[in-house]
Design an enzyme around this catalytic site. Structure first.
Site, short mmCIF file in Angstrom:
data_model
loop_
_atom_site.label_atom_id
_atom_site.label_comp_id
_atom_site.label_asym_id
_atom_site.label_seq_id
_atom_site.Cartn_x
_atom_site.Cartn_y
_atom_site.Cartn_z
N ILE A 1 -20.00 -100.27 78.12
CA ILE A 1 -21.12 -101.05 78.64
C ILE A 1 -22.36 -100.15 78.75
O ILE A 1 -22.25 -98.95 78.96
CB ILE A 1 -20.78 -101.68 80.00
CG1 ILE A 1 -20.33 -100.62 81.01
CG2 ILE A 1 -19.72 -102.76 79.85
CD1 ILE A 1 -20.08 -101.16 82.41
N TYR B 1 -11.67 -92.40 85.79
CA TYR B 1 -12.54 -93.19 86.66
C TYR B 1 -11.73 -94.12 87.55
O TYR B 1 -10.61 -94.50 87.23
CB TYR B 1 -13.51 -94.03 85.82
CG TYR B 1 -12.84 -95.17 85.08
CD1 TYR B 1 -12.68 -96.42 85.67
CD2 TYR B 1 -12.36 -94.99 83.78
CE1 TYR B 1 -12.05 -97.44 84.99
CE2 TYR B 1 -11.73 -96.00 83.10
CZ TYR B 1 -11.58 -97.24 83.71
OH TYR B 1 -10.94 -98.25 83.05
N PHE C 1 -10.91 -102.82 90.91
CA PHE C 1 -10.60 -103.63 89.73
C PHE C 1 -9.94 -102.84 88.60
O PHE C 1 -9.26 -103.43 87.76
CB PHE C 1 -11.84 -104.38 89.21
CG PHE C 1 -12.95 -103.49 88.69
CD1 PHE C 1 -12.89 -102.95 87.43
CD2 PHE C 1 -14.07 -103.24 89.47
CE1 PHE C 1 -13.92 -102.15 86.94
CE2 PHE C 1 -15.09 -102.45 89.00
CZ PHE C 1 -15.02 -101.90 87.74
N ASP C 2 -10.09 -101.52 88.55
CA ASP C 2 -9.46 -100.78 87.46
C ASP C 2 -9.49 -99.29 87.75
O ASP C 2 -10.34 -98.80 88.50
CB ASP C 2 -10.19 -101.06 86.14
CG ASP C 2 -9.40 -100.58 84.92
OD1 ASP C 2 -8.18 -100.37 85.05
OD2 ASP C 2 -10.00 -100.42 83.85
N PHE D 1 -18.48 -96.99 89.57
CA PHE D 1 -17.51 -96.14 88.91
C PHE D 1 -17.58 -94.74 89.50
O PHE D 1 -18.65 -94.12 89.50
CB PHE D 1 -17.78 -96.06 87.40
CG PHE D 1 -17.51 -97.32 86.65
CD1 PHE D 1 -16.24 -97.60 86.17
CD2 PHE D 1 -18.51 -98.25 86.43
CE1 PHE D 1 -15.98 -98.76 85.47
CE2 PHE D 1 -18.26 -99.43 85.74
CZ PHE D 1 -16.99 -99.68 85.25
N TYR E 1 -21.20 -106.46 82.77
CA TYR E 1 -20.54 -107.61 82.16
C TYR E 1 -21.26 -108.93 82.41
O TYR E 1 -20.70 -110.00 82.17
CB TYR E 1 -19.09 -107.69 82.65
CG TYR E 1 -18.25 -106.53 82.15
CD1 TYR E 1 -17.72 -106.53 80.87
CD2 TYR E 1 -18.02 -105.42 82.96
CE1 TYR E 1 -16.97 -105.46 80.40
CE2 TYR E 1 -17.26 -104.35 82.50
CZ TYR E 1 -16.75 -104.38 81.22
OH TYR E 1 -16.01 -103.31 80.76
#
Length: 565
Positions: free
Chosen positions: A309, A279, A289-290, A351, A335
């Site tokens: 999540i 992802y 962010f990731d 995502f 989150y």
């Protein structure tokens, strides 16, 4: 005159050009000299407007009689409503914000024959140095000017939406009073529910994520007559330069966009499956962010069991291996208000997911025979020595290995742990010439750890197998069997030197001779001398390196727990 506002610099701001424009002098008219005019003038004062301005008042000889600067606040009034001397009403008309004017007002348009107490004598000509800071009208509404808008806008701000945005807030003259950027965090709020000043509630409606707007708010839709008590003076128009970064509604669920779906999808994921996927994670405005790709490792987890999540748990159900999908998750399914790490509070997450494989802990080996000879006998079983070629790949088609690269078959004895359990199962009941596809879940393959540098952890493996040769194995527990009747003088035949003992060399020579003459057979697939060593050790019960007649027994004469002849 008294003002409820704070003082501001009397100097013209950036972008103001000096200018001298004079109206012919006369004691009967207001003389106006435009000493500084801004390059852009989007609005000029007209009758009925409310203005905020600084001024200095002096007599023709230069003697000062009044100054708003000394009081530390602007002078605020409506124009053309009798709140000002007639000459000032005329002098302000047509002025732009940040314009500066030098004005001469004759007595009859000022305080006339009466003057003003001890401050203004009768028949006095008054000189004013004016700097205009603000204009608005009671009929004004919120003014919105979009100067940047994304090409795609799938959703716009509506009442009750929650938004995250950055802003710079200035007064009409450009004076900065606040900025979210200086605090290094967005302003996060609901829209249209009274959490904001009324003008901002209106100005944010209809915005797209990534859009940039100038929102101009009149004071009666801002902080009104009193200001905010700190940086915003009373009766001040507010200008907000806004960029919208995020948008969601508390009623939102996840949104799924299928970017690529394979033509062949024999199975879709369900809750309880274990999945491996890659992802990229971004915020709604595209801020990264990731990424699992940056770690060069898939993200491996159960789905539908709370290991991820809740929005991702939901978004990964119903996917195919090889599918690419975009999962957009509102913060209450991600989150939340607090955020985590690089993810700010109340952030919508995006995502982009690529599904590498998934399986269920209850899965068994899937066996598909792609070719089988008409005569398919004998069939492989535990103990048989088989030779086969294979290609192995991941479930998404990524090739891992092939016996063909080495130009030789892979040879194993079934049931002896020489291959993973799933392969043991997949090679059973197979005949020479048969071709199979084996899909082996990780709990029957290489498990959670995989094989370093070769097989990823928790990977489903796909083997394409062709059986090339097979040698029938011995019955379970046997290392050697006779092909004919056993001589009753077996021990004496082994004892070549007739010393009533059989040593290792005598034993080995005898067994190898039986095999070469076709009278006996060793278990296939093992090194013969090692098998014979084990057989000898089983017979040498006292471990002295010699077998006596009392120690020597055939398999048929042994207890079930003893494995030898």
């Amino acid at each position: 005159a008294r003002s409820r506002s704070r003082s501001l610099s009397p100097r013209p701001g950036p972008g103001v050009r000096a200018m001298r424009a004079r109206v012919p002098a006369s004691r009967d008219v207001v003389v106006i000299e435009r000493s500084a005019v801004p390059e852009r003038c989007e609005r000029a004062v007209k009758k009925g407007d409310f203005v905020r301005y600084h001024y200095r008042g002096a007599f023709p000889d230069g003697t000062a009689f009044d100054s708003s600067y000394k009081r530390g606040s602007t002078y605020n009034a409506f124009v053309g409503r009798g709140q000002l001397i007639a000459g000032m009403d005329r002098a302000l008309l047509g002025m732009c914000v940040n314009e500066r004017r030098a004005v001469k007002v004759p007595p009859h348009l000022a305080y006339g024959k009466d003057g003003y107490g001890d401050i203004i004598p009768p028949d006095a000509i008054l000189h004013f140095d004016i700097l205009l800071l603000d204009i608005w009208n009671p009929e004004d509404t919120v003014q919105v000017k979009t100067y940047s808008k994304p090409e795609a806008c799938s959703r716009k701000v509506q009442v009750s939406d929650f938004v995250r945005y950055h802003y710079n807030g200035t007064l009409m003259d450009g004076t900065l009073f606040d900025s979210s950027r200086t605090r290094l965090r967005t302003y996060d709020t609901y829209v249209g529910t009274g959490w904001l000043i009324a003008g901002m509630d209106q100005g944010l409606l209809g915005m797209c994520v990534g859009e940039k707007r100038i929102i101009t708010v009149p004071p009666f839709l801002g902080y009104g007559e009193n200001g905010d008590g700190s940086d915003i003076p009373g009766q001040a128009s507010l200008v907000f330069d806004v960029v919208l970064l995020d948008l969601h509604n508390p009623k939102d669920g996840i949104a799924v966009e299928k970017l690529q779906v394979p033509e062949n999808c024999p199975r879709k994921s369900k809750a309880g499956d274990f999945m491996r996927y890659h992802y990229n994670g971004t915020l709604l405005d595209g801020t990264f962010f990731d990424s699992s790709y940056s770690r060069n490792s898939t993200y491996d987890t159960y789905i539908g069991k709370g290991y991820v999540i809740s929005g991702m748990d939901e978004g990964l159900v119903g996917v195919c291996v090889g599918e690419r999908r975009r999962v957009i998750i509102p913060p209450h399914l991600a989150y939340g208000e607090e955020g985590t790490g690089k993810i700010p509070g109340s952030a919508v997450l995006v995502f982009d997911v690529y599904v590498v494989d998934f399986h269920n802990p209850s899965d068994v080996v899937q066996i598909t025979s792609s070719f089988r000879p008409e005569t398919c006998e004998p069939r492989s079983k535990k103990g048989d020595f088989v030779k086969y070629h294979y290609n192995v790949s991941l479930l998404d088609g990524t090739s891992l290995h092939s016996s063909l690269h080495y130009g030789k078959t892979y040879d194993v004895v079934l049931g002896t742990g020489q291959v993973v359990m799933g392969m043991e199962m997949g090679l059973q009941d197979m005949c020479v010439g048969e071709k199979r596809r084996l899909v082996i879940p990780p709990h029957l393959g290489y498990g959670e750890r995989g094989v370093a540098g070769e097989v990823p952890g928790s990977a489903v493996l796909v083997f394409d197998v062709e059986m090339l040769d097979m040698e029938e194995g011995l019955p379970e527990g046997y290392m050697f069997v006779w092909n004919s009747e056993v001589t009753p003088d077996l021990f004496d035949d082994m004892d070549k030197n007739k010393d009533t003992q059989v040593d290792s060399a005598e034993f080995t020579d005898y067994i190898l001779r039986q095999v070469s003459e076709g009278k006996g057979r060793l278990a296939p697939g093992f090194e013969p001398h090692r098998l014979i060593e084990n057989m000898f050790a089983n017979q040498d019960r006292d471990g002295n390196g010699k077998i006596t007649a009392e120690e020597f027994k055939l398999k048929a004469d042994e207890s079930p727990a003893h494995d030898e002849l």
